[in-house]
Design a protein around this motif. Sequence first.
Motif, short mmCIF file in Angstrom:
data_model
loop_
_atom_site.label_atom_id
_atom_site.label_comp_id
_atom_site.label_asym_id
_atom_site.label_seq_id
_atom_site.Cartn_x
_atom_site.Cartn_y
_atom_site.Cartn_z
N PRO A 1 38.22 35.36 41.84
CA PRO A 1 38.14 36.62 41.39
C PRO A 1 37.03 37.40 42.12
N GLY A 2 35.85 36.90 42.09
CA GLY A 2 34.67 37.17 42.71
C GLY A 2 34.67 37.42 44.41
N LEU A 3 35.34 36.30 44.86
CA LEU A 3 35.50 36.43 46.34
C LEU A 3 36.32 37.59 46.63
N LEU A 4 37.49 37.72 46.08
CA LEU A 4 38.35 38.95 46.15
C LEU A 4 37.60 40.31 46.00
N TYR A 5 37.11 40.21 45.14
CA TYR A 5 36.42 41.62 44.85
C TYR A 5 35.49 41.90 45.77
N ALA A 6 34.60 40.83 46.28
CA ALA A 6 33.77 40.97 47.27
C ALA A 6 34.48 41.75 48.64
N MET A 7 35.56 40.93 48.94
CA MET A 7 36.39 41.27 50.13
C MET A 7 37.00 42.99 50.05
N ALA A 8 37.40 43.14 48.68
CA ALA A 8 38.02 44.62 48.46
C ALA A 8 37.14 45.42 48.49
N LEU B 1 36.86 49.63 56.10
CA LEU B 1 36.38 50.19 54.66
C LEU B 1 37.39 50.06 53.76
N GLN B 2 37.03 49.53 52.57
CA GLN B 2 37.96 49.19 51.63
C GLN B 2 37.92 50.49 50.37
N ILE B 3 38.81 50.64 49.53
CA ILE B 3 38.95 51.43 48.53
C ILE B 3 38.16 50.65 47.33
N LEU B 4 37.13 51.08 46.60
CA LEU B 4 36.74 50.51 45.28
C LEU B 4 38.25 50.23 44.23
N PRO B 5 38.30 48.83 44.12
CA PRO B 5 39.39 48.63 43.18
C PRO B 5 39.00 48.89 41.81
N GLY B 6 39.84 49.39 41.02
CA GLY B 6 39.65 50.25 39.76
C GLY B 6 39.50 49.16 38.71
N ILE B 7 38.33 49.01 38.50
CA ILE B 7 37.80 47.93 37.46
C ILE B 7 36.83 48.45 36.47
N GLU C 1 43.63 41.69 35.81
CA GLU C 1 43.67 43.01 36.24
C GLU C 1 42.60 43.21 37.45
N ILE C 2 41.42 42.31 37.23
CA ILE C 2 40.59 42.35 38.16
C ILE C 2 41.40 41.63 39.78
N VAL C 3 42.05 40.58 39.53
CA VAL C 3 42.46 40.00 40.83
C VAL C 3 43.86 40.82 41.33
N ARG C 4 44.61 41.54 40.43
CA ARG C 4 45.64 42.35 40.70
C ARG C 4 45.20 43.59 41.39
N ASN C 5 44.08 44.12 40.71
CA ASN C 5 43.69 45.38 41.62
C ASN C 5 42.95 44.94 43.04
N ALA D 1 26.33 47.79 35.19
CA ALA D 1 27.00 48.33 33.96
C ALA D 1 28.52 48.58 34.35
N GLY D 2 29.52 48.33 33.16
CA GLY D 2 30.73 48.55 33.33
C GLY D 2 31.64 47.70 34.22
N ILE D 3 31.15 46.43 34.55
CA ILE D 3 31.83 45.39 35.31
C ILE D 3 31.80 43.87 34.60
N PRO D 4 32.91 43.22 34.72
CA PRO D 4 33.00 42.32 33.82
C PRO D 4 32.10 40.99 34.72
N SER D 5 31.90 40.14 33.85
CA SER D 5 30.82 38.92 34.36
C SER D 5 31.72 38.04 35.46
N ASP D 6 33.08 38.03 35.40
CA ASP D 6 33.86 37.43 36.52
C ASP D 6 33.19 37.79 37.77
N LEU D 7 32.35 38.83 38.06
CA LEU D 7 32.28 39.23 39.44
C LEU D 7 30.79 38.99 39.64
N PRO D 8 30.12 37.82 40.21
CA PRO D 8 28.70 37.43 40.14
C PRO D 8 28.05 38.14 41.27
#
Length: 291
Positions: A118-125, A182-188, A196-200, A3-10
């Motif tokens: 976007p999905g790959l960057l989110y996984a790394m971040a 350890l990464q800090i969860l990006p504000g998405i 915004e996903i990619v920038r964060n 819940a609350g996360i865009p579909s760009d992040l599989p």
Amino acid sequence: MGAGIPSDLPFEDLCLAAHDRQRETGNAQILVLFDQGMSLSVRHLFQQDRAGQTDRAEESGKTGDTGRGLVAGRARLTVKGIDPDAERQPLWGELLDGGEPVFVTLVEVCSLGKLAHPGLLYAMATGCDQIWIQAAQNPADRRLQLQELAMVEALGGAGRFVLFSHVDELREAAVQPPTASLQILPGITQDSSRWEIVRNCAQALLPVGTTRVRLPDWSPYGRVTLTRESCDCCQACHWICPTGAISFAANGRGFDFTESKCIQCGLCVSACPQRALRLSPCMTLRLPTTQ
């Protein structure tokens, strides 16, 4: 999707799970992505290594040993909780490098050419210290894949992924596994745009203080700059812009640009009769502080 996360992040759920494991154990996390053609080979590799460890442990009389260390110069791979009937489901395992275990998540994907940055960057971040990605064999998919990975490199993912073509290369990559970072969860949120996903995510991955990143020419992100002395305020750029990134003040004299809306399509540049506009593929991460 959670819940609350865009579909760009599989891989959202897997990434959040990796983040939680990393916090709880302090162990590095690896995400392995491959297509159906390599699925059996990858599963066989991990299952075979698990069986091999069991045999070696029994021979040494240490049935409870996890088998830490290197085998023929390569790290041992083990898997936990495999369900042989759960096709295309993630496999959860550990890569043991002689020290602390590295947690590995193996995921079969539908199309390697559709793994977007976007999905790959989110996984790394979020919590994946490294991503091992199968190289696409189809030339068209390979071009798309390399473009997406070039974006990942530019936006903070340099050195964080391994591109492999054969299952044996997974063993080679395992010789030097990553350490946990350890990464800090990006504000998405659910309303976050792709920009915004990619920038964060880039803010989380790039060194603190990075204000702007130069991107490849094909990037869908960037700036439009205006040479004011050449502009006659015809507003052709405003009317043709498909995303509303360009606007003018009510009196028609004030040019305004919103970077988060720009997709670098180039229509504004083509439409400008005075050739007063210029595209600059980049992403602004933080506004420079003013003294």
